[in-house]
Design a protein around this motif. Structure first.
Motif, PDB file in Angstrom:
ATOM      1  N   GLU A 138     -36.672 -65.609  76.883  1.00 17.83           N
ATOM      2  CA  GLU A 138     -35.578 -66.598  76.487  1.00 17.83           C
ATOM      3  C   GLU A 138     -34.893 -66.996  77.736  1.00 17.83           C
ATOM      4  N   ILE A 139     -34.776 -68.306  77.796  1.00 13.72           N
ATOM      5  CA  ILE A 139     -34.048 -68.973  78.861  1.00 13.72           C
ATOM      6  C   ILE A 139     -32.591 -69.217  78.798  1.00 13.72           C
ATOM      7  N   GLY A 140     -31.711 -68.623  79.642  1.00 14.20           N
ATOM      8  CA  GLY A 140     -30.321 -68.620  79.317  1.00 14.20           C
ATOM      9  C   GLY A 140     -29.865 -70.005  80.037  1.00 14.20           C
ATOM     10  N   ARG A 141     -28.619 -70.360  79.852  1.00 11.88           N
ATOM     11  CA  ARG A 141     -27.795 -71.537  79.772  1.00 11.88           C
ATOM     12  C   ARG A 141     -28.224 -71.762  81.442  1.00 11.88           C
ATOM     13  N   HIS A 142     -28.338 -71.134  82.367  1.00 10.46           N
ATOM     14  CA  HIS A 142     -28.360 -71.741  83.798  1.00 10.46           C
ATOM     15  C   HIS A 142     -29.885 -71.510  84.409  1.00 10.46           C
ATOM     16  N   GLY A 143     -31.051 -71.140  83.470  1.00  8.41           N
ATOM     17  CA  GLY A 143     -32.227 -71.026  83.637  1.00  8.41           C
ATOM     18  C   GLY A 143     -32.411 -69.453  84.035  1.00  8.41           C
ATOM     19  N   GLU A 144     -31.649 -68.688  83.866  1.00 15.44           N
ATOM     20  CA  GLU A 144     -31.983 -67.170  84.028  1.00 15.44           C
ATOM     21  C   GLU A 144     -32.765 -66.633  82.889  1.00 15.44           C
ATOM     22  N   LEU A 145     -33.525 -65.613  83.098  1.00 17.25           N
ATOM     23  CA  LEU A 145     -34.279 -65.022  82.070  1.00 17.25           C
ATOM     24  C   LEU A 145     -34.134 -63.833  81.214  1.00 17.25           C
TER      25      LEU A 145
ATOM     26  N   PHE B  65     -49.014 -76.498  74.126  1.00 22.42           N
ATOM     27  CA  PHE B  65     -48.431 -76.789  72.771  1.00 22.42           C
ATOM     28  C   PHE B  65     -49.037 -78.162  72.112  1.00 22.42           C
ATOM     29  N   ASP B  66     -49.122 -78.022  70.677  1.00 24.74           N
ATOM     30  CA  ASP B  66     -49.573 -79.128  70.074  1.00 24.74           C
ATOM     31  C   ASP B  66     -48.474 -79.688  69.482  1.00 24.74           C
ATOM     32  N   THR B  67     -47.364 -78.984  68.872  1.00 20.98           N
ATOM     33  CA  THR B  67     -46.150 -79.457  68.519  1.00 20.98           C
ATOM     34  C   THR B  67     -44.981 -78.810  69.191  1.00 20.98           C
ATOM     35  N   ASP B  68     -43.925 -78.924  68.859  1.00 20.42           N
ATOM     36  CA  ASP B  68     -42.649 -78.544  69.761  1.00 20.42           C
ATOM     37  C   ASP B  68     -42.641 -76.776  69.527  1.00 20.42           C
ATOM     38  N   ASP B  69     -43.085 -76.470  68.313  1.00 21.93           N
ATOM     39  CA  ASP B  69     -43.298 -75.008  68.048  1.00 21.93           C
ATOM     40  C   ASP B  69     -44.657 -74.416  67.536  1.00 21.93           C
ATOM     41  N   SER B  70     -45.689 -75.127  68.137  1.00 21.68           N
ATOM     42  CA  SER B  70     -46.692 -74.427  68.019  1.00 21.68           C
ATOM     43  C   SER B  70     -47.715 -74.839  69.064  1.00 21.68           C
ATOM     44  N   LEU B  71     -48.826 -73.799  69.510  1.00 19.95           N
ATOM     45  CA  LEU B  71     -49.385 -73.737  70.444  1.00 19.95           C
ATOM     46  C   LEU B  71     -50.948 -73.283  70.345  1.00 19.95           C
ATOM     47  N   LEU B  72     -51.808 -73.668  70.979  1.00 22.10           N
ATOM     48  CA  LEU B  72     -53.257 -73.512  71.179  1.00 22.10           C
ATOM     49  C   LEU B  72     -53.559 -72.686  72.276  1.00 22.10           C
TER      50      LEU B  72
ATOM     51  N   GLN C 278     -51.397 -67.657  82.946  1.00 18.09           N
ATOM     52  CA  GLN C 278     -50.516 -68.870  82.877  1.00 18.09           C
ATOM     53  C   GLN C 278     -49.156 -68.958  82.684  1.00 18.09           C
ATOM     54  N   VAL C 279     -48.399 -69.766  83.112  1.00 23.99           N
ATOM     55  CA  VAL C 279     -46.923 -69.713  82.664  1.00 23.99           C
ATOM     56  C   VAL C 279     -46.706 -71.198  82.324  1.00 23.99           C
ATOM     57  N   LYS C 280     -45.741 -71.288  81.151  1.00 26.84           N
ATOM     58  CA  LYS C 280     -45.497 -72.571  80.780  1.00 26.84           C
ATOM     59  C   LYS C 280     -44.004 -72.514  79.818  1.00 26.84           C
ATOM     60  N   ILE C 281     -43.599 -73.564  80.053  1.00 24.96           N
ATOM     61  CA  ILE C 281     -41.930 -73.883  79.242  1.00 24.96           C
ATOM     62  C   ILE C 281     -42.339 -74.349  77.939  1.00 24.96           C
ATOM     63  N   ASP C 282     -41.687 -74.032  76.726  1.00 29.76           N
ATOM     64  CA  ASP C 282     -41.808 -74.570  75.507  1.00 29.76           C
ATOM     65  C   ASP C 282     -41.169 -76.044  75.802  1.00 29.76           C
ATOM     66  N   PRO C 283     -41.591 -76.859  74.529  1.00 27.73           N
ATOM     67  CA  PRO C 283     -41.078 -78.254  74.607  1.00 27.73           C
ATOM     68  C   PRO C 283     -39.654 -78.449  74.512  1.00 27.73           C
ATOM     69  N   ASP C 284     -38.969 -77.325  73.896  1.00 30.69           N
ATOM     70  CA  ASP C 284     -37.520 -77.422  73.787  1.00 30.69           C
ATOM     71  C   ASP C 284     -36.820 -76.525  74.754  1.00 30.69           C
ATOM     72  N   SER C 285     -37.543 -76.049  75.786  1.00 32.18           N
ATOM     73  CA  SER C 285     -36.923 -75.215  76.896  1.00 32.18           C
ATOM     74  C   SER C 285     -36.153 -74.229  76.507  1.00 32.18           C
ATOM     75  N   GLU C 286     -36.457 -73.517  75.481  1.00 26.45           N
ATOM     76  CA  GLU C 286     -36.072 -72.187  74.981  1.00 26.45           C
ATOM     77  C   GLU C 286     -36.721 -71.164  75.663  1.00 26.45           C
ATOM     78  N   PHE C 287     -37.759 -71.233  75.969  1.00 24.99           N
ATOM     79  CA  PHE C 287     -38.483 -70.038  76.329  1.00 24.99           C
ATOM     80  C   PHE C 287     -39.714 -70.148  77.358  1.00 24.99           C
ATOM     81  N   VAL C 288     -39.801 -69.131  78.204  1.00 21.40           N
ATOM     82  CA  VAL C 288     -40.847 -69.072  79.299  1.00 21.40           C
ATOM     83  C   VAL C 288     -41.888 -68.136  78.662  1.00 21.40           C
TER      84      VAL C 288
END
Length: 390
Positions: free
Chosen positions: A224-231, A249-256, A200-210
């Protein structure tokens, strides 16, 4: 628990496939601050919507559309060609793509992987009608999972080395982002073996990481996601249990995260640098092959493919993961991917060739309200996979 960026290159070089066969592929109880795209709704019903099922047929992938009424019942509304081919992983027991998120609904659009032709199809959703907007190369081999948030879309390719490709979404069309293709270094064939394919691939709720889960390597990658979506060139790589498969994710910074080999679910904290730290022990459910996870209200439902059951979990006020029911329901059909719509849970059953819809009670109980038959059953190594809802 966590492994720093300094170890990423060494681990990438050391990952090897197990039993992969070279060749060509053939014809989310959320806590405070939760902002996931699919919140799962609440416990009152009244709205109508649609449920989409990907057939993943080798001779031509299609999406079957079902109208959902206010009571959760489904009725046939049409079938649409994606313009691509279905695909499979080698040795799949009943889920051909060995992944979560192969069909994704986002902002009135539907993204479908065409694993057999290495493409992604974008549809515009108009109620129960689909309008094909684009078929685009996935950026790799055997695409199996799509993540979308805002105007960013990332596709997970499972074949060969495995890769992630980033796209910018603009007016319903995808364009490849420069410097957003990253190899996972998995050294698989194409198609890959079921056990070594990333899940699976997923973006975190703050759009900081793939984030990407890998089953055989027992780790998750965080780019880590860069300013223009680069990785970021090098990911952070973290231990993530025994056979990490689906996650949400169950919160912005935790996941199951489901542990498909350990028959358990674990909770992790996503640190500022992208590393994952486990919170508390893994929680087993006594079932076989828990792989998919879907949040509905305060509960997280896990599909156990090996035992054809659905388990329920929740996170208490102290952040402790709890098993609510080991068997919330017995589907009897080889349960794989799931989706939610207006407080209902919809389960894709691969061996039965059906989709079941359940009303979720305030206590997390499941009541069967609908079943649609006539979907492709898993046979000869391939079958339907992918379900989403508006």
């Amino acid at each position: 628990m966590k492994r720093s960026v300094a170890f990423a290159a060494a681990l990438l070089a050391g990952l090897t496939s197990i039993g992969s066969i070279p060749g060509t592929a053939s014809a989310d109880g959320g806590g405070p601050g939760y902002h996931d795209d699919r919140k799962g709704g609440d416990y009152h019903h009244g709205d109508e919507g649609a449920v989409f099922v990907q057939t993943n047929k080798a001779e031509g992938n299609t999406i079957k559309v079902y109208d959902r009424d206010e009571d959760g019942r489904l009725s046939k509304a049409g079938e649409y060609e994606t313009g691509g081919l279905g695909g499979f992983t080698i040795g799949a027991p009943l889920d051909a793509l060995a992944s979560q998120g192969s069909l994704t609904y986002h902002k009135g659009l539907l993204f479908a992987v065409n694993a057999g032709s290495n493409t992604v199809t974008v549809f515009r959703v108009d109620g129960t009608k689909l309008h094909k907007l684009q078929v685009i190369w996935s950026g790799g081999l055997l695409p199996v999972s799509v993540a979308a948030r805002g105007d960013l879309v990332y596709v997970l390719n499972a074949g060969g080395e495995g890769s992630v490709q980033g796209f910018e979404l603009h007016k319903g069309r995808l364009s490849r982002i420069e410097d957003a293709n990253r190899s996972l270094g998995l050294h698989n064939g194409n198609p890959p073996a079921f056990g070594t394919a990333p899940a699976q691939v997923k973006i975190d709720p703050d759009s900081e990481f793939v984030l990407v889960s890998t089953k055989a390597a027992n780790v998750m990658f965080s780019y880590e996601i860069g300013r223009h979506g680069e990785l970021a060139r090098n990911p952070v790589i973290s231990d993530a249990g025994d056979g990490p498969f689906g996650f949400t994710f169950d919160t912005d910074d935790s996941l199951l995260v489901t542990e498909s080999n350990a028959n358990a679910v674990s909770r992790f904290e996503l640190e500022d640098d992208g590393a994952l730290d486990q919170v508390g022990p893994s929680v087993p459910n006594g079932q076989q092959a828990p792989c998919w996870i879907q949040r509905v209200g305060d509960f997280f439902f896990v599909a156990n493919a090996g035992s054809s059951t659905i388990s329920s979990y929740r996170v208490d006020d102290d952040g402790k993961l709890q098993l609510v029911k080991a068997v919330a329901v017995d589907t009897g059909g080889g349960s794989i991917d799931m989706t939610t719509s207006d407080g209902f849970l919809y389960v894709q059953n691969a061996t039965a060739g059906n989709v079941q819809g359940y009303e979720v009670g305030k206590d997390g109980s499941l009541k069967l309200v609908t079943t649609v038959e006539g979907l492709p059953k898993f046979a000869d190594g391939i079958g339907m996979e992918g379900i989403a809802a508006s």
